[in-house]
Motif scaffolding. Structure first.
Motif, PDB file in Angstrom:
ATOM      1  N   PRO A 379       0.797  -1.226   0.000  1.00  0.00           N
ATOM      2  CA  PRO A 379       0.000   0.000   0.000  1.00  0.00           C
ATOM      3  C   PRO A 379       0.832   1.281   0.000  1.00  0.00           C
ATOM      4  CG  PRO A 379      -0.899  -1.567   1.580  1.00  0.00           C
ATOM      5  CD  PRO A 379       0.411  -2.130   1.102  1.00  0.00           C
ATOM      6  N   PHE A 380       2.074   1.211   0.482  1.00  0.00           N
ATOM      7  CA  PHE A 380       2.893   2.416   0.592  1.00  0.00           C
ATOM      8  C   PHE A 380       3.834   2.612  -0.599  1.00  0.00           C
ATOM      9  CE2 PHE A 380       2.121   1.314   5.171  1.00  0.00           C
ATOM     10  CZ  PHE A 380       1.175   2.317   5.369  1.00  0.00           C
ATOM     11  N   GLU A 381       3.719   1.759  -1.613  1.00  0.00           N
ATOM     12  CA  GLU A 381       4.503   1.925  -2.827  1.00  0.00           C
ATOM     13  C   GLU A 381       3.717   2.751  -3.839  1.00  0.00           C
ATOM     14  OE1 GLU A 381       7.541   1.245  -3.572  1.00  0.00           O
ATOM     15  OE2 GLU A 381       8.069   0.134  -1.745  1.00  0.00           O
ATOM     16  N   TYR A 382       4.397   3.649  -4.503  1.00  0.00           N
ATOM     17  CA  TYR A 382       3.747   4.561  -5.443  1.00  0.00           C
ATOM     18  C   TYR A 382       3.078   3.822  -6.597  1.00  0.00           C
ATOM     19  CZ  TYR A 382       3.190   8.405  -8.769  1.00  0.00           C
ATOM     20  OH  TYR A 382       2.670   9.308  -9.661  1.00  0.00           O
ATOM     21  N   THR A 383       3.652   2.699  -7.021  1.00  0.00           N
ATOM     22  CA  THR A 383       3.131   1.966  -8.177  1.00  0.00           C
ATOM     23  C   THR A 383       1.971   1.043  -7.835  1.00  0.00           C
ATOM     24  OG1 THR A 383       4.846   0.290  -7.831  1.00  0.00           O
ATOM     25  CG2 THR A 383       5.320   2.046  -9.417  1.00  0.00           C
ATOM     26  N   THR A 384       1.627   0.920  -6.565  1.00  0.00           N
ATOM     27  CA  THR A 384       0.528   0.048  -6.152  1.00  0.00           C
ATOM     28  C   THR A 384      -0.822   0.683  -6.466  1.00  0.00           C
ATOM     29  OG1 THR A 384       1.800  -1.040  -4.423  1.00  0.00           O
ATOM     30  CG2 THR A 384      -0.587  -1.030  -4.153  1.00  0.00           C
ATOM     31  N   HIS A 385      -1.781  -0.153  -6.848  1.00  0.00           N
ATOM     32  CA  HIS A 385      -3.137   0.310  -7.128  1.00  0.00           C
ATOM     33  C   HIS A 385      -4.127  -0.309  -6.150  1.00  0.00           C
ATOM     34  CE1 HIS A 385      -1.078   0.329 -11.156  1.00  0.00           C
ATOM     35  NE2 HIS A 385      -1.503   1.576 -11.093  1.00  0.00           N
ATOM     36  N   ILE A 386      -5.192   0.423  -5.882  1.00  0.00           N
ATOM     37  CA  ILE A 386      -6.333  -0.130  -5.162  1.00  0.00           C
ATOM     38  C   ILE A 386      -7.218  -0.818  -6.186  1.00  0.00           C
ATOM     39  CG2 ILE A 386      -8.440   0.444  -3.889  1.00  0.00           C
ATOM     40  CD1 ILE A 386      -6.881   2.719  -2.574  1.00  0.00           C
ATOM     41  N   SER A 387      -7.404  -2.115  -6.024  1.00  0.00           N
ATOM     42  CA  SER A 387      -8.180  -2.870  -7.002  1.00  0.00           C
ATOM     43  C   SER A 387      -9.658  -2.907  -6.653  1.00  0.00           C
ATOM     44  CB  SER A 387      -7.642  -4.300  -7.133  1.00  0.00           C
ATOM     45  OG  SER A 387      -7.639  -4.954  -5.880  1.00  0.00           O
ATOM     46  N   THR A 388      -9.969  -2.960  -5.353  1.00  0.00           N
ATOM     47  CA  THR A 388     -11.371  -3.077  -4.940  1.00  0.00           C
ATOM     48  C   THR A 388     -11.577  -2.379  -3.592  1.00  0.00           C
ATOM     49  OG1 THR A 388     -11.509  -5.252  -6.013  1.00  0.00           O
ATOM     50  CG2 THR A 388     -13.290  -4.680  -4.488  1.00  0.00           C
ATOM     51  N   VAL A 389     -12.706  -1.692  -3.467  1.00  0.00           N
ATOM     52  CA  VAL A 389     -13.116  -1.121  -2.188  1.00  0.00           C
ATOM     53  C   VAL A 389     -14.485  -1.687  -1.839  1.00  0.00           C
ATOM     54  CG1 VAL A 389     -13.620   0.972  -0.879  1.00  0.00           C
ATOM     55  CG2 VAL A 389     -11.834   1.015  -2.640  1.00  0.00           C
ATOM     56  N   ILE A 390     -14.599  -2.216  -0.629  1.00  0.00           N
ATOM     57  CA  ILE A 390     -15.847  -2.793  -0.142  1.00  0.00           C
ATOM     58  C   ILE A 390     -16.282  -2.002   1.089  1.00  0.00           C
ATOM     59  CG2 ILE A 390     -16.937  -4.855   0.843  1.00  0.00           C
ATOM     60  CD1 ILE A 390     -14.792  -6.494  -0.703  1.00  0.00           C
ATOM     61  N   VAL A 391     -17.538  -1.570   1.109  1.00  0.00           N
ATOM     62  CA  VAL A 391     -18.076  -0.845   2.265  1.00  0.00           C
ATOM     63  C   VAL A 391     -19.406  -1.487   2.652  1.00  0.00           C
ATOM     64  CG1 VAL A 391     -18.838   1.357   3.206  1.00  0.00           C
ATOM     65  CG2 VAL A 391     -16.969   1.297   1.547  1.00  0.00           C
ATOM     66  N   ASP A 392     -19.535  -1.817   3.928  1.00  0.00           N
ATOM     67  CA  ASP A 392     -20.749  -2.462   4.429  1.00  0.00           C
ATOM     68  C   ASP A 392     -21.127  -3.673   3.573  1.00  0.00           C
ATOM     69  OD1 ASP A 392     -21.051  -0.741   6.591  1.00  0.00           O
ATOM     70  OD2 ASP A 392     -22.226   0.704   5.430  1.00  0.00           O
ATOM     71  N   GLY A 393     -20.103  -4.431   3.189  1.00  0.00           N
ATOM     72  CA  GLY A 393     -20.327  -5.671   2.469  1.00  0.00           C
ATOM     73  C   GLY A 393     -20.679  -5.534   1.009  1.00  0.00           C
ATOM     74  N   LYS A 394     -20.568  -4.325   0.461  1.00  0.00           N
ATOM     75  CA  LYS A 394     -20.888  -4.103  -0.952  1.00  0.00           C
ATOM     76  C   LYS A 394     -19.663  -3.566  -1.676  1.00  0.00           C
ATOM     77  CE  LYS A 394     -25.665  -2.921   0.227  1.00  0.00           C
ATOM     78  NZ  LYS A 394     -25.456  -3.015   1.690  1.00  0.00           N
ATOM     79  N   VAL A 395     -19.426  -4.063  -2.871  1.00  0.00           N
ATOM     80  CA  VAL A 395     -18.332  -3.562  -3.694  1.00  0.00           C
ATOM     81  C   VAL A 395     -18.739  -2.199  -4.233  1.00  0.00           C
ATOM     82  CG1 VAL A 395     -16.947  -3.930  -5.768  1.00  0.00           C
ATOM     83  CG2 VAL A 395     -17.541  -5.879  -4.312  1.00  0.00           C
ATOM     84  N   VAL A 396     -18.009  -1.163  -3.834  1.00  0.00           N
ATOM     85  CA  VAL A 396     -18.356   0.200  -4.242  1.00  0.00           C
ATOM     86  C   VAL A 396     -17.366   0.778  -5.251  1.00  0.00           C
ATOM     87  CG1 VAL A 396     -19.605   0.709  -2.120  1.00  0.00           C
ATOM     88  CG2 VAL A 396     -17.158   1.166  -2.243  1.00  0.00           C
ATOM     89  N   ASN A 397     -16.241   0.091  -5.423  1.00  0.00           N
ATOM     90  CA  ASN A 397     -15.273   0.522  -6.426  1.00  0.00           C
ATOM     91  C   ASN A 397     -14.418  -0.684  -6.799  1.00  0.00           C
ATOM     92  OD1 ASN A 397     -13.735   2.144  -8.133  1.00  0.00           O
ATOM     93  ND2 ASN A 397     -12.251   2.614  -6.528  1.00  0.00           N
ATOM     94  N   GLU A 398     -14.318  -0.914  -8.105  1.00  0.00           N
ATOM     95  CA  GLU A 398     -13.513  -2.039  -8.578  1.00  0.00           C
ATOM     96  C   GLU A 398     -12.825  -1.634  -9.864  1.00  0.00           C
ATOM     97  OE1 GLU A 398     -13.925  -6.871  -8.646  1.00  0.00           O
ATOM     98  OE2 GLU A 398     -15.700  -5.668  -9.112  1.00  0.00           O
ATOM     99  N   ASN A 399     -11.495  -1.662  -9.842  1.00  0.00           N
ATOM    100  CA  ASN A 399     -10.710  -1.214 -10.991  1.00  0.00           C
ATOM    101  C   ASN A 399      -9.580  -2.183 -11.258  1.00  0.00           C
ATOM    102  OD1 ASN A 399     -12.032   1.396 -11.492  1.00  0.00           O
ATOM    103  ND2 ASN A 399     -11.192   1.955  -9.502  1.00  0.00           N
ATOM    104  N   ASP A 400      -9.237  -2.299 -12.517  1.00  0.00           N
ATOM    105  CA  ASP A 400      -8.041  -3.065 -12.869  1.00  0.00           C
ATOM    106  C   ASP A 400      -6.788  -2.262 -12.589  1.00  0.00           C
ATOM    107  OD1 ASP A 400      -9.522  -5.231 -13.756  1.00  0.00           O
ATOM    108  OD2 ASP A 400      -9.715  -4.410 -15.787  1.00  0.00           O
ATOM    109  N   SER A 401      -6.921  -0.926 -12.633  1.00  0.00           N
ATOM    110  CA  SER A 401      -5.798  -0.042 -12.322  1.00  0.00           C
ATOM    111  C   SER A 401      -6.371   1.222 -11.738  1.00  0.00           C
ATOM    112  CB  SER A 401      -4.973   0.288 -13.580  1.00  0.00           C
ATOM    113  OG  SER A 401      -5.762   0.964 -14.533  1.00  0.00           O
ATOM    114  N   ASP A 402      -5.497   1.950 -11.031  1.00  0.00           N
ATOM    115  CA  ASP A 402      -5.960   3.164 -10.335  1.00  0.00           C
ATOM    116  C   ASP A 402      -6.032   4.341 -11.289  1.00  0.00           C
ATOM    117  OD1 ASP A 402      -4.869   5.011  -7.433  1.00  0.00           O
ATOM    118  OD2 ASP A 402      -6.860   4.558  -8.175  1.00  0.00           O
TER     119      ASP A 402
END
Length: 402
Positions: A379-402
Motif C-alpha cells: 500500500p505504501f509503494e507509489y506503483t501500487t493500485h487499489i483494485s477493490t473497495v468494499i463498504v458495508d459488504g458491498k463492492v463500491v469501487n472495482e478497478n483493474d488499475s488506479d
C-alpha cells in the motif's frame, strides 16, 4: 387468483432479495486485520454487511455461492481522522464551501450534519482512494468554527452515511484566525475570548442541570456538552506556544481534547504525552508556511516512538482538489522513519479508537462492518493500485488499475 399471483410475486421478490444479499469472499496474500499479526494466505467471508469469518485459507472454506475477490494485500477501510470533505467541495466555488462561516469567530453551535453533501464529488474522490470513513465537518480558521461528524463515504444522503452526527467541536489557536476575522487580531485576545466564553458555558451547564434551567442557547449548549464530556474539543494548534495554550485550556476547564495539526509537536513530546492527549497529525506533506512553517516529515515517527496515540488526516487545503489522501501522507511518514505497521494502524484502528467507533470499523474482525480495501501490492509503494473497495459488504469501487 389475484391473491395467488400477488403471493407468488411476494415470494419471488423475497427470494430475489436473498440472492442479491451481499456474500463476498476476499482472498489475500497478506491480510492486515489490525488485530494482531498479519495473516498470510488469508480469507475473509462477508455476509449481510458484516464480516462473518477471517483466518487462513487452510482454516476457512469459501462457499460456492460467494463472489470471490483476490488481492496481494488487504487492509480495513481507511479512516480519515480529520477532513472537511462533504462541507468543502472539490472546486473553489463559494457555493460549495461550507466548512467555515466568517460572520462570527465563535460558533460551536453550527452542525456539520446540516451542511454535509454526501453526493459531493470530493467524497467520491477519497472513497476511490480507499477512505471508507471520514471524520469531517467545520474546519480550522475560527476560534470555534462548529461541530464535526463521522460518515461512511459511498452513500447518497447524510442519513444513510452518518455514523455519529456530533463528534467534536473544532477550535483554532494561532495566527490562522487572523486571516478570516478582524477580531481577535492577536493570540492573547483570541484565547481571552475563548476563555470568557467557556466561563459562561460553565455557568450555563450548572444552571441547565438545576431546577430552574435557562432558556436554551445553542452556542452555550455545545460548549456545555464539551464541559460535561458529551463532546470532545478538537483544537487545531501548530506552533509550540499554541500547543501549550491548548494544553492549559484543557487543564483549566477539564475537558477531553484532541490536538489537531500540531506541526511543532516534536518540540513538546514530553508535555503532550504527560497530558494524555492524542494527536490528529498534520498532513505529512503540508505546505510549510505560516503556522505550519516548521512542520516535519519525521513527526509521525517521533510520536510513535514516544507512545503518543495519533492518526493521519487529510486536513484542509485551499487549492483544488482541496483535500489530501491519507494513504499518501502515511507513505511519506513511512519513508521518514515511521514503521509500516504503525502507519497502517494510524489510518485504521487508531483513528477508530480515538473517535470511539472501533466497535464498528478500523479492523477486520467477526461482527464488524465489512469495510475492506484490496491492493495489488504494498500500500505504501507509489506503483501500487487499489483494485477493490468494499463498504458495508458491498463492492463500491472495482478497478483493474488506479
Amino acid at each position: 387468483m389475484i391473491k395467488r399471483i400477488f403471493l407468488s410475486i411476494v415470494i419471488l421478490l423475497s427470494f430475489t432479495s436473498t440472492l442479491l444479499r451481499a456474500q463476498i469472499a476476499v482472498r489475500g496474500e497478506t491480510i492486515h486485520t489490525m488485530n494482531g499479526e498479519p495473516i498470510q494466505n488469508g480469507v475473509i467471508l462477508v455476509s449481510d454487511e458484516k464480516i462473518e469469518a477471517v483466518g487462513s485459507a487452510d482454516e476457512i472454506q469459501i462457499p460456492n455461492n460467494y463472489d470471490v475477490h483476490e488481492a496481494s494485500v488487504v487492509t480495513p477501510g481507511l479512516i480519515d481522522a480529520h477532513t472537511v470533505v462533504g462541507l468543502a467541495g472539490i472546486y473553489n466555488l463559494d457555493s460549495d464551501q461550507d466548512q467555515l462561516d466568517d460572520s462570527d469567530p465563535i460558533q460551536p453551535q453550527l452542525r456539520a450534519i446540516d451542511a454535509y453533501n454526501a453526493r459531493e464529488e470530493l467524497v467520491k474522490f477519497v472513497l476511490d482512494k480507499g477512505v471508507t470513513t471520514v471524520h469531517t465537518g467545520h474546519g480550522p480558521g475560527a476560534i470555534a468554527s462548529g461541530q464535526t461528524m463521522i460518515a461512511k463515504t459511498p452513500y447518497q444522503t447524510v442519513e444513510e452515511a452518518v455514523i455519529d452526527s456530533a463528534t467534536t467541536v473544532a477550535f483554532t489557536l494561532g495566527s490562522m484566525v487572523d486571516r478570516y476575522f478582524d477580531s481577535p487580531g492577536t493570540r492573547a485576545k483570541g484565547v481571552a475570548m475563548l476563555r470568557q466564553t467557556f466561563i459562561k458555558a460553565r455557568e450555563y451547564a450548572e444552571k441547565r442541570n438545576s431546577d430552574d434551567p435557562p432558556s436554551k442557547d445553542l452556542k452555550m449548549e455545545a460548549l456545555a456538552d464539551i464541559l460535561d464530556g458529551k463532546l470532545t474539543a478538537m483544537i487545531t494548534a501548530h506552533q509550540s506556544q499554541d500547543i501549550m495554550t491548548a494544553l492549559r485550556l484543557k487543564e483549566e476547564f477539564g475537558f477531553e481534547m484532541i490536538l489537531d495539526g500540531a506541526a511543532e509537536a516534536y518540540l513538546l513530546i514530553d508535555e503532550i504525552r504527560d497530558a494524555g492527549v492524542p494527536v490528529f497529525i498534520h498532513p505529512t506533506m503540508v505546505r510549510t508556511s505560516g503556522d505550519t512553517k516548521n512542520a516535519s516529515f519525521t513527526t509521525a515517527a517521533k510520536l510513535a516512538e514516544a507512545g503518543i496515540p495519533f492518526a493521519f488526516q487529510s486536513g484542509f487545503e485551499s487549492y483544488v482538489p482541496k483535500t489530501r489522501i491519507i494513504l499518501y501522507e502515511a507513505a511519506i511518514a513511512v519513508a521518514n522513519g515511521l514503521p509500516r505497521e504503525a502507519a497502517l494502524r494510524a489510518m485504521t484502528i487508531q483513528p477508530a479508537q480515538l473517535l470511539n467507533i472501533e466497535k464498528r470499523v478500523g479492523s477486520i474482525a467477526v461482527g464488524k462492518d465489512a469495510d475492506i480495501v484490496l491492493f495489488d501490492g504494498d500500500p505504501f509503494e507509489y506503483t501500487t493500485h487499489i483494485s477493490t473497495v468494499i463498504v458495508d459488504g458491498k463492492v463500491v469501487n472495482e478497478n483493474d488499475s488506479d
